[in-house]
Design a protein around this motif. Sequence first.
Motif, PDB file in Angstrom:
ATOM      1  N   MET A   1       0.840  -1.192   0.000  1.00 32.26           N
ATOM      2  CA  MET A   1       0.000   0.000   0.000  1.00 32.26           C
ATOM      3  C   MET A   1       0.884   1.255   0.000  1.00 32.26           C
ATOM      4  O   MET A   1       1.987   1.252   0.550  1.00 32.26           O
ATOM      5  N   GLY A   2       0.372   2.322  -0.600  1.00 34.61           N
ATOM      6  CA  GLY A   2       1.020   3.618  -0.519  1.00 34.61           C
ATOM      7  C   GLY A   2       2.493   3.578  -0.842  1.00 34.61           C
ATOM      8  O   GLY A   2       2.926   3.117  -1.893  1.00 34.61           O
ATOM      9  N   GLY A   3       3.315   4.076   0.101  1.00 38.66           N
ATOM     10  CA  GLY A   3       4.753   4.141  -0.109  1.00 38.66           C
ATOM     11  C   GLY A   3       5.476   2.831   0.081  1.00 38.66           C
ATOM     12  O   GLY A   3       6.714   2.779   0.008  1.00 38.66           O
ATOM     13  N   GLY A   4       4.723   1.730   0.333  1.00 41.26           N
ATOM     14  CA  GLY A   4       5.327   0.420   0.520  1.00 41.26           C
ATOM     15  C   GLY A   4       5.049  -0.129   1.897  1.00 41.26           C
ATOM     16  O   GLY A   4       5.976  -0.360   2.688  1.00 41.26           O
TER      17      GLY A   4
ATOM     18  N   VAL B   1      12.554 -11.228  -1.103  1.00 41.00           N
ATOM     19  CA  VAL B   1      11.249 -10.566  -1.109  1.00 41.00           C
ATOM     20  C   VAL B   1      11.464  -9.123  -1.549  1.00 41.00           C
ATOM     21  O   VAL B   1      12.264  -8.401  -0.947  1.00 41.00           O
ATOM     22  N   VAL B   2      10.756  -8.706  -2.591  1.00 41.26           N
ATOM     23  CA  VAL B   2      10.900  -7.364  -3.145  1.00 41.26           C
ATOM     24  C   VAL B   2       9.628  -6.573  -2.855  1.00 41.26           C
ATOM     25  O   VAL B   2       8.514  -7.083  -3.015  1.00 41.26           O
ATOM     26  N   LEU B   3       9.809  -5.312  -2.460  1.00 39.21           N
ATOM     27  CA  LEU B   3       8.686  -4.454  -2.092  1.00 39.21           C
ATOM     28  C   LEU B   3       8.462  -3.378  -3.149  1.00 39.21           C
ATOM     29  O   LEU B   3       9.369  -2.613  -3.470  1.00 39.21           O
ATOM     30  N   THR B   4       7.234  -3.334  -3.700  1.00 38.96           N
ATOM     31  CA  THR B   4       6.827  -2.293  -4.637  1.00 38.96           C
ATOM     32  C   THR B   4       5.584  -1.594  -4.074  1.00 38.96           C
ATOM     33  O   THR B   4       5.094  -1.942  -3.006  1.00 38.96           O
TER      34      THR B   4
ATOM     35  N   SER C   1       3.015   4.862  -9.486  1.00 38.49           N
ATOM     36  CA  SER C   1       4.043   5.857  -9.775  1.00 38.49           C
ATOM     37  C   SER C   1       4.701   6.297  -8.482  1.00 38.49           C
ATOM     38  O   SER C   1       4.129   6.130  -7.390  1.00 38.49           O
ATOM     39  N   GLY C   2       5.892   6.847  -8.611  1.00 38.78           N
ATOM     40  CA  GLY C   2       6.654   7.237  -7.447  1.00 38.78           C
ATOM     41  C   GLY C   2       7.525   6.104  -6.938  1.00 38.78           C
ATOM     42  O   GLY C   2       7.364   4.947  -7.326  1.00 38.78           O
ATOM     43  N   GLU C   3       8.486   6.427  -6.072  1.00 40.89           N
ATOM     44  CA  GLU C   3       9.381   5.431  -5.497  1.00 40.89           C
ATOM     45  C   GLU C   3       8.822   4.871  -4.192  1.00 40.89           C
ATOM     46  O   GLU C   3       8.135   5.571  -3.446  1.00 40.89           O
ATOM     47  N   VAL C   4       9.158   3.627  -3.934  1.00 40.42           N
ATOM     48  CA  VAL C   4       8.898   3.063  -2.615  1.00 40.42           C
ATOM     49  C   VAL C   4       9.698   3.879  -1.597  1.00 40.42           C
ATOM     50  O   VAL C   4      10.876   4.180  -1.807  1.00 40.42           O
TER      51      VAL C   4
ATOM     52  N   ALA D   1      11.621   2.809  -8.003  1.00 40.79           N
ATOM     53  CA  ALA D   1      10.555   3.318  -8.858  1.00 40.79           C
ATOM     54  C   ALA D   1       9.941   2.252  -9.754  1.00 40.79           C
ATOM     55  O   ALA D   1       9.034   2.558 -10.533  1.00 40.79           O
ATOM     56  N   LEU D   2      10.404   1.016  -9.665  1.00 40.74           N
ATOM     57  CA  LEU D   2       9.859  -0.042 -10.519  1.00 40.74           C
ATOM     58  C   LEU D   2       8.481  -0.465 -10.029  1.00 40.74           C
ATOM     59  O   LEU D   2       8.258  -0.625  -8.829  1.00 40.74           O
TER      60      LEU D   2
END
Length: 345
Positions: free
Chosen positions: A248-251, A270-273, A278-281, A305-306
């Motif tokens: 959610m939101g910023g990660g 584990v990768v967090l997006t 749009s925008g960076e985590v 930003a991915l």
Amino acid sequence: MVQPDGGPVPRPTVGYVALGGTIASVPAEGPGVQPTLAARDLAAGVPGLEAAAVLETHTFRTIPSSAITLRDLVELVPLLEAVVARGAVGVVVSQGTDTIEEAAFVLDLLWDRPEPLVVTGAMRNPSLAGADGPANLLASVQVAAEPDARDCGVLVCLNDEIHAARFVHKSHTSSPSTFHSPGLGPIGWVAEGRPVIAFRPTRRAHVELDWSAPLPRVPIVTIGLDADPALLEAARDLECDGIVIEGMGGGHVPAGLLPAVADLLERIPVVLTSRTGSGEVLATTYGYPGGEIDLLDRGVIRAGALDSLKARLLLMLAVASGHDRLATRELFALVGTTTGPVAKA
């Protein structure tokens, strides 16, 4: 155009490789359209293409975009390299638009040559009024032949806009103006047949692959309100090689998911997006349990930003390349955390 001595300017050679998709789809038996047109057929239907370049055409696949696989893209790269080795100044690949943002991103990680590699397609098939395939193909060939497009990595060109593969996103199911680069916009455009590269992407990364190993299994789990931990536990039960959490939101994730996240971290990367698009985590703002500070402290890899689609592919390539956790983290820092395109000098 003429040279200073009065002779005609020789046309550059551009490779054109077709993979199918809407741009190659025509009515077939039964309802709807299906991809059947070969590269030579598609090129023959584009007014002005012969004046732009000498084409070396190849039909690599004739399939819908949903059927393209990572292995297809890996097998495609040697053909593209051979085309430029024979003297092409650039290469155009056409395919279905459903997976252009993913395929172009993978190709960008695999393509380490200076020649432009331009991916294009169409939103309206050739049987419709206002079919956009011919214009997109012409513009893409013009971009591939443009010296200023060298060293920009893989580009996506539709609707007379030029996007960097790392940032482009399909945003509408049917509009010809579906492709956007959230937060950045296109890096250039085509006007009256003249490509303009206004900004140049920074921080290109190259991944070497050994495909003797099985294809990594990496799912994406989107976190919603009151998300069930069973969604993450299923990744453990499926013996996945990695996982992308679309937070959610910023990660962020609910605190109730943290035991499942911790269990996964003992086994796989584990990768967090972010699900926002749009925008960076974020990295240093929220410190509550399940906030990005907590997750990163636990060992979750920040995607920068991915978006989740591209983060999944980068993680798959990292696992397939034998990257350990540290090397994977460094790869995401290089590809996902970026200042974006910079103004052309």
